[in-house]
Design a protein around this motif. Structure first.
Motif, PDB file in Angstrom:
ATOM      1  N   ARG A 175       0.928  -1.178  -0.089  1.00  0.00           N
ATOM      2  CA  ARG A 175       0.061   0.181   0.076  1.00  0.00           C
ATOM      3  C   ARG A 175       0.926   1.171  -0.190  1.00  0.00           C
ATOM      4  NH1 ARG A 175      -3.327  -3.221  -0.372  1.00  0.00           N
ATOM      5  NH2 ARG A 175      -5.263  -3.404   0.661  1.00  0.00           N
ATOM      6  N   PRO A 176       0.641   2.235  -0.796  1.00  0.00           N
ATOM      7  CA  PRO A 176       1.287   3.309  -0.806  1.00  0.00           C
ATOM      8  C   PRO A 176       1.126   3.915   0.687  1.00  0.00           C
ATOM      9  CG  PRO A 176      -0.835   3.814  -1.879  1.00  0.00           C
ATOM     10  CD  PRO A 176      -0.575   2.204  -1.634  1.00  0.00           C
ATOM     11  N   GLY A 177       2.292   4.320   1.125  1.00  0.00           N
ATOM     12  CA  GLY A 177       2.281   4.979   2.628  1.00  0.00           C
ATOM     13  C   GLY A 177       3.091   4.092   3.701  1.00  0.00           C
ATOM     14  N   ARG A 178       2.932   2.741   3.360  1.00  0.00           N
ATOM     15  CA  ARG A 178       3.532   1.814   4.120  1.00  0.00           C
ATOM     16  C   ARG A 178       4.793   1.619   3.777  1.00  0.00           C
ATOM     17  NH1 ARG A 178      -0.918  -3.217   4.183  1.00  0.00           N
ATOM     18  NH2 ARG A 178      -2.568  -2.120   5.403  1.00  0.00           N
ATOM     19  N   GLN A 179       5.767   1.392   5.027  1.00  0.00           N
ATOM     20  CA  GLN A 179       7.137   0.970   4.763  1.00  0.00           C
ATOM     21  C   GLN A 179       7.306  -0.506   4.065  1.00  0.00           C
ATOM     22  OE1 GLN A 179       9.021   1.417   8.715  1.00  0.00           O
ATOM     23  NE2 GLN A 179       9.043   3.904   8.472  1.00  0.00           N
ATOM     24  N   MET A 229       6.610   3.272   0.318  1.00  0.00           N
ATOM     25  CA  MET A 229       5.888   2.813  -0.694  1.00  0.00           C
ATOM     26  C   MET A 229       5.349   3.920  -1.366  1.00  0.00           C
ATOM     27  SD  MET A 229       5.129  -1.334  -0.414  1.00  0.00           S
ATOM     28  CE  MET A 229       4.648  -1.292   1.281  1.00  0.00           C
ATOM     29  N   ARG A 230       5.361   4.221  -2.618  1.00  0.00           N
ATOM     30  CA  ARG A 230       4.671   5.449  -3.270  1.00  0.00           C
ATOM     31  C   ARG A 230       4.132   4.809  -4.536  1.00  0.00           C
ATOM     32  NH1 ARG A 230       9.144   9.467  -4.501  1.00  0.00           N
ATOM     33  NH2 ARG A 230      10.609   7.424  -4.142  1.00  0.00           N
ATOM     34  N   PRO A 231       3.166   5.271  -5.091  1.00  0.00           N
ATOM     35  CA  PRO A 231       2.365   5.134  -6.205  1.00  0.00           C
ATOM     36  C   PRO A 231       3.356   5.256  -7.563  1.00  0.00           C
ATOM     37  CG  PRO A 231       0.702   6.278  -5.178  1.00  0.00           C
ATOM     38  CD  PRO A 231       2.057   6.148  -4.518  1.00  0.00           C
ATOM     39  N   GLY A 232       3.481   4.001  -8.177  1.00  0.00           N
ATOM     40  CA  GLY A 232       4.466   4.279  -9.693  1.00  0.00           C
ATOM     41  C   GLY A 232       5.721   3.598  -9.111  1.00  0.00           C
ATOM     42  N   MET A 233       5.918   2.906  -7.863  1.00  0.00           N
ATOM     43  CA  MET A 233       7.285   2.322  -7.796  1.00  0.00           C
ATOM     44  C   MET A 233       6.970   0.748  -8.221  1.00  0.00           C
ATOM     45  SD  MET A 233       8.070   3.292  -3.621  1.00  0.00           S
ATOM     46  CE  MET A 233       9.537   2.086  -3.663  1.00  0.00           C
ATOM     47  N   THR A 271       6.542  -9.247 -10.676  1.00  0.00           N
ATOM     48  CA  THR A 271       6.917  -7.961 -10.922  1.00  0.00           C
ATOM     49  C   THR A 271       5.782  -7.082 -10.742  1.00  0.00           C
ATOM     50  OG1 THR A 271       8.762  -8.239 -12.240  1.00  0.00           O
ATOM     51  CG2 THR A 271       7.788  -5.939 -12.338  1.00  0.00           C
ATOM     52  N   LEU A 272       5.778  -6.049  -9.736  1.00  0.00           N
ATOM     53  CA  LEU A 272       4.561  -5.192  -9.292  1.00  0.00           C
ATOM     54  C   LEU A 272       4.728  -3.913  -9.665  1.00  0.00           C
ATOM     55  CD1 LEU A 272       4.285  -6.528  -5.526  1.00  0.00           C
ATOM     56  CD2 LEU A 272       3.103  -7.426  -7.637  1.00  0.00           C
ATOM     57  N   VAL A 273       3.686  -3.145  -9.685  1.00  0.00           N
ATOM     58  CA  VAL A 273       3.644  -1.472  -9.446  1.00  0.00           C
ATOM     59  C   VAL A 273       2.970  -1.130  -8.496  1.00  0.00           C
ATOM     60  CG1 VAL A 273       2.020  -1.264 -11.579  1.00  0.00           C
ATOM     61  CG2 VAL A 273       3.575   0.590 -10.749  1.00  0.00           C
ATOM     62  N   VAL A 274       3.173  -0.291  -7.472  1.00  0.00           N
ATOM     63  CA  VAL A 274       2.328   0.392  -6.389  1.00  0.00           C
ATOM     64  C   VAL A 274       1.367   1.077  -7.253  1.00  0.00           C
ATOM     65  CG1 VAL A 274       2.263   1.521  -4.535  1.00  0.00           C
ATOM     66  CG2 VAL A 274       4.142   0.175  -4.989  1.00  0.00           C
TER      67      VAL A 274
END
Length: 285
Positions: A175-179, A229-233, A271-274
């Motif tokens: 999730r974005p915002g989580r470490q 984590m940020r969107p697009g990572m 392989t993932l994208v946030v």
């Protein structure tokens, strides 16, 4: 656990060729890749290109997996994946990466990762991990999965199924915002329920125009993994669980990593994208 004899290195076949018309990653023919200095968050165009590379990698792995059976060599699996990637205009990212001689990794039984395809013959009761990465349009897509060879004992079967489940749980934790360390925390807590070892020294990684960007995704609860984590990572998660210790030895080839106690190990990777509310799996066939 299966009473299979331990693995020994087989014989390598000649290097498979890639048509000159297919662009190579910058590291091919060099001792190693150039350091990545770009961002971990990718723009929409890069992510779209990664969807293509990731899909080709997943399909190549799926094609090779169809041939998994007693009596088949790991070199034959390499041939299938190599020809699929090349046939779709992609370069097999493994081929020539820091001198790796083949187009995918085939890791059997006690091999944690980076097994080199060769004349080794799959045996009834083996488990084999196929790790495939494709490079096309300037980006990479990376995936792996562990497969059963014939009739596999229950202990090995459960290890494989639970390793797959650990990856699924880890992806749900993105999730974005989580470490980043939430990923390893989820994997390790699940694996400990069954007394499995969690490999620490081989990790998930950032991936984009670089095969390994420098971003590290541990599969255990590492307090140092504090990046948010940020969107697009874009990165991989690829837990490696073992029936015994997480410690390892390396063969003289400089690549093949085996459990120190020679007990079996399994691995799965995507392989993932946030995204704004979670993660998108790019490596789906």
């Amino acid at each position: 656990m299966s009473g299979q004899s331990l693995l020994v290195p087989g014989k390598l076949s000649p290097t498979r060729q890639v048509p000159a018309s297919i662009p190579r990653p910058e590291y091919v023919g060099k001792p190693g890749p150039a350091p990545y200095t770009g961002p971990e968050v990718q723009d929409a165009d890069t992510v779209e290109r990664m969807r293509v590379a990731s899909r080709i990698a997943a399909q190549a792995m799926e094609e090779a997996a169809k041939a998994v059976a007693p009596g088949v060599t790991t070199d034959e699996l390499d041939r299938i994946a190599h020809e699929f990637m090349v046939g779709h205009g992609a370069y097999p990212s493994d081929l020539g990466y820091r001198g790796f001689p083949k187009s995918l990794c085939t890791s059997l039984n006690e091999v944690i990762c980076h097994g080199i395809p060769d004349s080794t013959v799959l045996r009834d009761g083996d488990i084999v991990n196929l790790d495939v990465t494709a490079y096309i349009h300037g980006v990479h897509g990376d995936c792996n999965a562990t497969y059963f060879v014939g009739d596999v004992d229950e202990e090995s079967r459960l290890l494989v199924e639970r390793t797959r489940e650990s990856l699924a749980r880890a992806i749900k934790a993105v999730r974005p915002g989580r470490q980043i360390n939430v990923i390893g925390r989820v994997i390790e807590s699940y694996a400990k329920r069954f007394g499995y070892g969690v490999v620490r020294d081989f990790t998930g990684h950032g991936i984009n125009t670089s095969f390994h960007s420098g971003l590290i995704i541990p599969h255990y609860d590492d307090p140092r993994a504090t990046m948010v984590m940020r969107p697009g990572m874009t990165f991989t998660i690829e837990p490696m669980l073992t029936l015994g210790t997480h410690e390892y030895d390396m063969w003289e080839d400089g690549w093949t990593v085996v459990t120190k106690d020679r007990k079996r190990t399994a691995q799965f990777e995507h392989t993932l994208v946030v995204t704004a509310d979670g993660a998108e799996i790019l490596t789906l066939p």
